[in-house]
Design an enzyme around this catalytic site. Structure first.
Site, PDB file in Angstrom:
ATOM      1  N   ASP A  70     -48.302   3.175  -8.523  1.00  0.00           N
ATOM      2  CA  ASP A  70     -46.964   2.671  -8.213  1.00  0.00           C
ATOM      3  C   ASP A  70     -46.557   3.218  -6.866  1.00  0.00           C
ATOM      4  OD1 ASP A  70     -46.247   1.052 -10.313  1.00  0.00           O
ATOM      5  OD2 ASP A  70     -45.887   2.776 -11.612  1.00  0.00           O
ATOM      6  N   ASP A  77     -21.649   9.863  -2.519  1.00  0.00           N
ATOM      7  CA  ASP A  77     -22.694   9.037  -3.099  1.00  0.00           C
ATOM      8  C   ASP A  77     -23.781   9.937  -3.679  1.00  0.00           C
ATOM      9  OD1 ASP A  77     -24.776   7.387  -3.672  1.00  0.00           O
ATOM     10  OD2 ASP A  77     -24.877   6.430  -1.699  1.00  0.00           O
ATOM     11  N   PHE A  85     -20.591   2.472  -5.618  1.00  0.00           N
ATOM     12  CA  PHE A  85     -21.420   1.279  -5.427  1.00  0.00           C
ATOM     13  C   PHE A  85     -21.354   0.427  -6.698  1.00  0.00           C
ATOM     14  CE2 PHE A  85     -25.386  -0.990  -5.971  1.00  0.00           C
ATOM     15  CZ  PHE A  85     -25.575  -1.548  -4.721  1.00  0.00           C
ATOM     16  N   ALA A 107     -22.772  -3.528  -8.286  1.00  0.00           N
ATOM     17  CA  ALA A 107     -23.697  -4.633  -8.010  1.00  0.00           C
ATOM     18  C   ALA A 107     -22.958  -5.784  -7.337  1.00  0.00           C
ATOM     19  CB  ALA A 107     -24.351  -5.103  -9.300  1.00  0.00           C
ATOM     20  N   GLN A 108     -21.623  -5.865  -7.588  1.00  0.00           N
ATOM     21  CA  GLN A 108     -20.852  -6.963  -6.986  1.00  0.00           C
ATOM     22  C   GLN A 108     -20.579  -6.692  -5.511  1.00  0.00           C
ATOM     23  OE1 GLN A 108     -19.865  -5.870 -10.240  1.00  0.00           O
ATOM     24  NE2 GLN A 108     -21.182  -7.557 -10.921  1.00  0.00           N
ATOM     25  N   SER A 159     -20.655   1.158  -0.875  1.00  0.00           N
ATOM     26  CA  SER A 159     -19.924   2.319  -1.393  1.00  0.00           C
ATOM     27  C   SER A 159     -19.248   2.981  -0.214  1.00  0.00           C
ATOM     28  CB  SER A 159     -20.889   3.280  -2.085  1.00  0.00           C
ATOM     29  OG  SER A 159     -21.831   3.762  -1.150  1.00  0.00           O
ATOM     30  N   LYS A 215     -20.489   1.855   3.562  1.00  0.00           N
ATOM     31  CA  LYS A 215     -21.868   1.580   3.948  1.00  0.00           C
ATOM     32  C   LYS A 215     -22.474   0.739   2.823  1.00  0.00           C
ATOM     33  CE  LYS A 215     -24.882   4.932   1.793  1.00  0.00           C
ATOM     34  NZ  LYS A 215     -24.051   5.480   0.722  1.00  0.00           N
ATOM     35  N   ASP A 237     -44.303   4.497 -16.857  1.00  0.00           N
ATOM     36  CA  ASP A 237     -43.342   5.203 -17.690  1.00  0.00           C
ATOM     37  C   ASP A 237     -42.426   4.266 -18.455  1.00  0.00           C
ATOM     38  OD1 ASP A 237     -42.053   4.319 -15.480  1.00  0.00           O
ATOM     39  OD2 ASP A 237     -41.341   6.275 -14.809  1.00  0.00           O
ATOM     40  N   ASP A 252     -44.123  -1.221 -18.946  1.00  0.00           N
ATOM     41  CA  ASP A 252     -45.466  -0.822 -18.503  1.00  0.00           C
ATOM     42  C   ASP A 252     -46.443  -0.767 -19.676  1.00  0.00           C
ATOM     43  OD1 ASP A 252     -45.064  -0.528 -15.805  1.00  0.00           O
ATOM     44  OD2 ASP A 252     -44.367   1.537 -15.985  1.00  0.00           O
TER      45      ASP A 252
END
Lengths: 733, 560
Positions: A335, A372, A419, A421-422, A426, A438, A569, A573
């Site tokens: 990964d 943040d 922050f 998702a919309q 933040s 930002k 993990d 997976d």
């Protein structure tokens, strides 16, 4: 220094660490031999011995010689020399068997100590079982009735409540709540870890302790089959089954043994033709010297020690088969995140647009990020502090990043805008009306455009930078500020970059030389993925990978005859982990992942896959090397014993006594003693494993052939001669 | 010095001829066994015996076919001998007695051609041609078929079948052995080998003595005897007989005939697995072993003994033909023992102790240097599997040979394979001396020479029989109930058990997928692997046979 910079420092040491966590446990001390002696004697039981045909024959030979030694005085007239000789042979044959069992007992002993520690975690605790759990109405189970039951009585599907200070009664998934858990009992890592419901960090292990908060856990294992139970069985070697390679090797060893039994059986009558028939004692001595006792004695110890070495690396293999498969792996799926790059992107650069100064940008970026908590945000603050200590400097007293300049201080911290998702941004709204943000460039631009203060030049600069950073495989963040009067403007971009772990390129080159192809798996777009792949030096990339893609890739590789190893993990997976030949689940992962894989890494360090491959190879090399050594030894033993047997009947045979051994009896005894001592001498090697450095197959083979083939040919000539010098001092020889 | 130059000239000529044949013959054989096309006579034959040429066989079916064919062959040759006196061209010879007929029938089926009898006094032309010569062809073809089947095991992927025995057998006879044998026979006739149907001619010499000059179709027999690495002589003296091997020149031709197929089969192998270098590696291992044994044997004979008589004769000439000399003799006899042919140009028991030991060693290597037609290839491939196993472990991977994993199942068959012959040799020899009744028969009837030389005679007989070589140490009277039976059993088991294990191995390999070659794969075409393979063969043989060799030729040679 702050927690932040500490984190970076830690990362660096992390990448550089190749050394095992508990390497000390791997060291071998003679004391272990002594401690294992009682167990070694117990293993002499012929019923146990039977599983090792080579050593079983030695034991039968030893018993026979002992009976002979006892019976001799009662039979025909026996001179004292023969009697002494027979006793000496008998003793050394017994020692040969004991050395073999000692090797196995020592190897097991190391696992036993580990199991002992684990067992302590398995003490029965009381669990608060929830009666009639209702996940909709009462997910936290605060209102539900609970009853106290012994942890051993918990079954699959039970729901329990665990609060701070309590031991988690069994393996399960957190279905409600978040808690910090001390997992040191299993991982040896003292820092607590956070476990929470939902997502990939919901699995908890029985026997670990909740340090804070309250969680509701659904039990996912049957009693007696918990993770710790399995671990104990594994490290103790109770669950040990012969691996495919071990079986194949055992067949070869058994065949050689059969041939030598025939050789020795035939020697009596054929030599009898020349009136040179050797005594039974001599024939047994010859047989024991010829059959591959060295490898026969150490074979199981090598296997146990291989598993043990993994445990020292904090990796648990669910079967020896998996360890062996690791040595065969030819494709490694890694990964990107966490394995090739540090888990998170880090700020690498600030790029101001026209109309804004660097200082302005840096200050605003740091202010927007100070609250943040994500590693990305923290890296912005850290970079700001590094680049412009005058503008931005972390304060040590609070262990938290704080604005230091007077102007900022006066304004205070203000209100944090997290922050979402919309908004995809933040930042902070200060009490005086000033706002910093930002976030994703498009979102930030929209935010600025609302105030209508976006200059064309700034817009053009921003677009260019965004395109440029994306092209480099980085993630651009835009930074904007709105003054108290409501005028917003863009200041510039932050270049968030995937940081490739140091030292990886060299390791991948090593792997390539070992014939292992590395494939980086990432959800990134192909362009970004390529850039990172290039930088890390992997051979191939699977970009925009879904779990299905991953599974398909593994299948495709396997179709082509490759053995695939991967780490994982998440629950998604699990299918890929199950499909892979070597699936290493992270201990932090879900129980589904742990169930699907055939190894669990307690440190949850995906880079360790490389160590696992090395250990697998080392295991096979050790077996092959000691087999070669064992067989090559026979040449010298023949040169010791054959002339000794026949020199009386054929005086000319003395020219074959090239070692110039003292007498026939001393020659035979010396060979037997060498044969026994070489086992003890090689126990450390068997437990530690033959040194393995990644190199081309041809040079690896040459090296091992030289050391164990040629060495095995020559060493016994010297060893037997030296022993003979001592044996010749014994009266009667 | 002269000897050195002569040796080099002879060896160089031989090597040159074999090198010229290597690629064309090897490629031709590869095509023979991979093409889908059947020739018209083949199609007719398949219809006759009811075989569908396209139908592939599993290894078990293949093995059953080999066994059935072999057993029928034994019964046929046995019956011919038992009914000899009623057959045409029997030269007035009586029926062969059961014990000897049993031994001989097995001997020719097993490609051993051990002869407990003197041919010119025992078998007539019909038995020679319809029985023995036919077996010379088909037993050689069986060897090639099994080798090809094993090679297919490496080339096929996830296959349940390994080819069709009847097709392989027919093609081996028709397309390979017959044409070359025909050419070989013509060359031999040109060289002076007899080919007629004359009865024994009695000649009164000038000195007043009487000589019996035998006739017979010798050249046609001789060609396949050598080409098929059979070795059963038309005459008792085998290739020492001037009618079988008249000159130094035919001597070389005969050596070429013995070596040409065994040394070309590695090419076939390389072709079929799609990597010529693999063939060269096997060839190199065979070649090095052969050359080393030849040089050692020649040196022992040139300088052996060291007394003045030997020095005056220019070497140990006792039992050797003056017209062939030491160099020609040792080349032929090393070839005969190394190829499982068993043809001889001298009395091996008259060699020096160590020269005689080399003849034993050539066989004890397991007949892989280069071994018999087909048998040599499958023998060395099995040893390669063992070598790969050890080496593969030492590079840290599950061992792989040509992309096939060598796991438990493969090791089981490979181990059983290399267990079989030594066990037969040692048990046979051991029983001969362990059981009092047998010991009496051996010591009083069979053994000619006293002391350890006598022991060597018995050891040689069992080594030759179990390895399907067929050469004799001379001196041993083998036509006794015990030796006829035990050597017969040794030949039978020494032939069919290894075939069974080789085919089982082929089946197990064919069922596997082929793993890709990566940087971690052990290269099996480099000198390193050749060395490893040679080392494995030497070590396994040395460890197995050192004690009995010590009691035989070594004890004798060091008995000063």
């Amino acid at each position: 220094m702050t927690a932040l910079t500490d984190q970076t420092a830690e990362h660096q040491t992390d990448a550089g660490h190749h050394a095992p966590h508990r390497a000390q446990a791997g060291a071998f001390s003679p004391k272990q031999l002594w401690k294992s002696t009682p167990e070694a004697l117990r293993k002499l039981n012929p019923r146990d011995m039977w599983h090792n045909p080579v050593m079983f024959i030695v034991e039968v030979g030893a018993a026979l010689t002992t009976v002979l030694a006892i019976a001799l005085p009662f039979l025909a007239k026996t001179d004292a020399t023969t009697l002494t000789f027979t006793w000496w042979i008998a003793i050394w044959l017994w020692l040969t068997v004991i050395f073999a069992t000692l090797a196995e007992a020592t190897a097991e002993g190391r696992g036993k100590a580990q199991a002992q520690t684990l067992r302590k975690t398995r003490t029965t605790t009381l669990a608060n079982r929830v009666l009639g759990y209702d996940e909709r109405a009462d997910a936290s189970a605060e209102a539900a009735r609970t009853e106290q039951v012994a942890s051993a009585d918990l079954t699959l599907g039970d729901v329990v409540v665990v609060v701070a200070g309590e031991l988690i009664p069994g393996d399960g998934d957190i279905i409600w709540g978040i808690a910090s858990v001390d997992e040191s009992a299993i991982t040896g890592e003292s820092a607590p870890v956070v476990r929470e419901s939902g997502g990939d960090r919901s699995a908890v292990t029985g026997g670990t302790r909740v340090l804070s908060d309250r969680i509701v856990v659904k039990i996912t294992s049957k009693p007696g089959e918990t993770f710790v139970d399995r671990m104990i069985a594994l490290v103790e070697g109770a669950a040990r089954q012969k691996t495919p390679n071990e079986i194949a090797l055992n067949i070869l060893l058994a065949s050689l043994t059969i041939i030598f039994v025939v050789v020795v059986l035939v020697l009596g009558p054929t030599a009898g033709f020349a009136n040179a028939a050797p005594t039974v004692t001599v024939l047994i001595a010859l047989l024991v010297c010829l059959i591959p006792t060295t490898i026969g004695a150490l074979l199981s110890a090598i296997g146990i020690a291989g598993m043990d070495r993994l445990v020292q690396h904090n990796v648990l293999a669910m079967s020896g088969r998996a360890v062996e498969a690791a040595g065969d792996v030819s494709t490694l799926l890694l990964d990107k995140t966490g394995t090739i790059t540090y888990g998170n992107r880090q700020a690498a650069e600030f790029r101001a647009v026209t109309g804004a100064t660097d200082d302005e940008l840096i200050e605003a970026a740091a202010q927007a990020s100070v609250a943040d908590p994500t590693p990305e945000g923290q890296s912005v603050v850290a970079l700001a502090a590094t680049l412009r200590p005058s503008v931005w400097s972390p304060s040590e007293s609070t262990q938290r990043i704080r604005p230091q300049t007077a102007s900022v201080d006066q304004r205070g911290l203000g209100e944090v805008v997290p922050f979402t998702a919309q908004t995809r941004m933040s930042g902070v709204d200060y009490a005086d009306g000033r706002q910093v943000r930002k976030g994703a460039p498009s979102a930030v631009l929209k935010w600025v455009a609302e105030s209508g203060q976006l200059t064309d030049a700034a817009q053009a600069d921003l677009d260019r930078e965004v395109a440029d950073i994306s092209g480099l495989g980085g993630t651009p963040l835009a930074v904007a500020v709105k003054s108290a009067d409501g005028a917003a403007r863009v200041l510039g971009t932050i270049y968030l970059k995937d940081i490739v772990k140091t030292g990886l390129k060299e390791r991948f080159a090593d792997l390539r030389r070992m014939g292992i192809r590395t494939v980086m798996v990432t959800g990134d777009n192909p362009v970004t993925a390529r850039v990172i792949a290039e930088e890390a030096g992997v051979d191939d990339v699977l970009a925009e990978a879904t779990p299905e893609d991953k599974l398909a890739l593994i299948r495709r590789e396997q179709e082509g005859g490759h053995l695939v190893a991967m780490t994982g993990d998440g629950t998604n997976d699990a299918p890929a982990l199950a499909q892979a030949d070597v699936g290493v689940a992270m201990n932090t992962g879900t129980s589904a992942a742990k169930e699907a894989g055939n190894m669990v890494d307690l440190d949850s360090d995906p880079t360790k896959l490389i160590d696992i491959v090395t250990i697998g190879k080392q295991l096979l090399i050790t077996r092959g090397a000691l087999t070669t050594f064992s067989i090559a030894n026979d040449v010298a033993k023949y040169f010791a014993i054959i002339p000794a047997m026949f020199v009386t009947a054929f005086p000319g045979m003395h020219v074959l006594n090239i070692m110039g051994l003292h007498s026939p009896n001393s020659a035979i005894l010396s060979a037997v003693i060498f044969n026994a001592l070489v086992i003890v001498a090689l126990i450390p090697l068997a437990l530690r494993g033959v040194q393995y450095r990644p190199s081309t197959v041809a040079s690896l083979l040459s090296r091992n052939l030289l050391i164990y083939g040629l060495g095995g040919l020559i060493a016994p000539f010297i060893g037997i001669k030296l022993i003979d010098l001592l044996v010749s001092l014994i009266p009667g020889f | 010095m002269t000897n050195l130059w002569l040796f080099l000239a002879q060896f160089g000529t031989l090597a040159g001829i074999l090198a010229l044949a290597y690629r064309p013959l090897g490629d031709y054989m590869a095509i023979t066994f991979t093409t889908k096309r059947d020739l018209a006579p083949e199609r007719g034959f398949y219809r006759l015996i009811g075989v569908r040429p396209g139908a592939e066989q599993s290894w078990q079916q293949y093995l059953r076919a080999v066994l059935a064919f072999s057993v029928v062959g034994v019964l046929f040759v046995y019956a011919l001998q038992r009914f000899q006196q009623w057959l045409p061209y029997s030269l007035g010879l009586p029926n062969v007695h059961p014990g000897l007929a049993f031994n001989t029938a097995i001997s020719f089926m097993a490609n051993t051609n051990w002869q407990s009898y003197s041919p010119e006094q025992t078998v007539g032309y019909t038995v020679q041609m319809a029985g023995l010569a036919v077996q010379n062809f088909v037993s050689a073809a069986v060897g090639i078929a099994v080798a090809v089947a094993l090679v297919r095991g490496f080339t096929l992927r996830r296959s349940g079948t390994i080819g069709n025995f009847w097709v392989d057998l027919t093609r081996a006879v028709l397309r390979i052995l017959l044409p070359i044998a025909a050419i070989g026979a013509i060359i031999l006739i040109a060289g002076g080998v007899i080919q007629n149907f004359n009865p024994v001619e009695t000649v009164h010499t000038i000195a007043g003595g009487v000589q019996h000059l035998p006739g017979g179709p010798a050249a046609s027999q001789e060609a396949i005897k050598l080409l098929g690495t059979n070795g059963g002589g038309f005459f008792n003296a085998n290739s020492a007989h001037p009618f079988e091997n008249p000159t130094a020149w035919t001597n070389l031709v005969e050596v070429v005939l013995m070596l040409v197929i065994p040394f070309s089969l590695p090419r076939t192998f390389g072709r079929m697995v799609g990597d010529d270098r693999q063939g060269y590696a096997i060839l190199a291992a065979m070649g090095v072993l052969f050359t080393a044994c030849l040089v050692a044997g020649t040196i022992f004979e040139l300088h052996g003994g060291g007394d003045s008589a030997i020095a005056a004769a220019g070497g140990a000439m006792e039992g050797k033909e003056q017209r062939l000399g030491i160099l020609g003799t040792m080349l032929f006899d090393t070839t005969g023992t190394s190829t499982s042919t068993g043809a001889v140009t001298s009395a091996h028991d008259s060699m020096t102790s160590f020269g005689g030991m080399m003849m034993l060693v050539n066989m004890m290597l397991g007949e892989v240097s280069p071994g018999g037609v087909g048998t040599g290839l499958y023998g060395i491939l099995v040893m390669a599997v063992v070598a790969v196993f050890l080496a593969g472990l030492m590079v840290g991977r599950t061992p792989e040979y040509l992309g096939k994993k060598i796991g438990g199942r493969e090791m089981k068959f490979a181990s059983l394979y290399f267990l079989t012959t030594p066990t037969l040799v040692l048990v046979g020899t051991g029983l001969s001396f362990a059981v009092p009744a047998l010991r009496g028969s051996i010591v009083h009837t069979s053994i000619l020479n006293p002391g350890q030389h006598g022991f060597s005679e018995v050891l040689y007989a069992f080594t030759s029989a179990a390895n399907n070589n067929g050469s004799a140490f001379a001196g041993l009277t083998a036509d006794t109930p015990w030796l006829n039976a035990s050597l017969g059993a040794a030949m039978f088991l020494g032939r069919l058990l290894p075939i069974a294990f080789a085919l089982a191995l082929a089946g197990s390999l064919a069922a596997q997928d082929r793993a890709p070659v990566t940087a971690a794969t052990l290269p099996t075409h480099r000198p390193q692997f050749v060395g490893l393979l040679i080392g494995t063969i030497l070590l396994v043989s040395a460890l197995t046979y050192f004690p009995v060799l010590a009691l035989g030729p070594i004890a004798e040679g060091l008995h000063s």
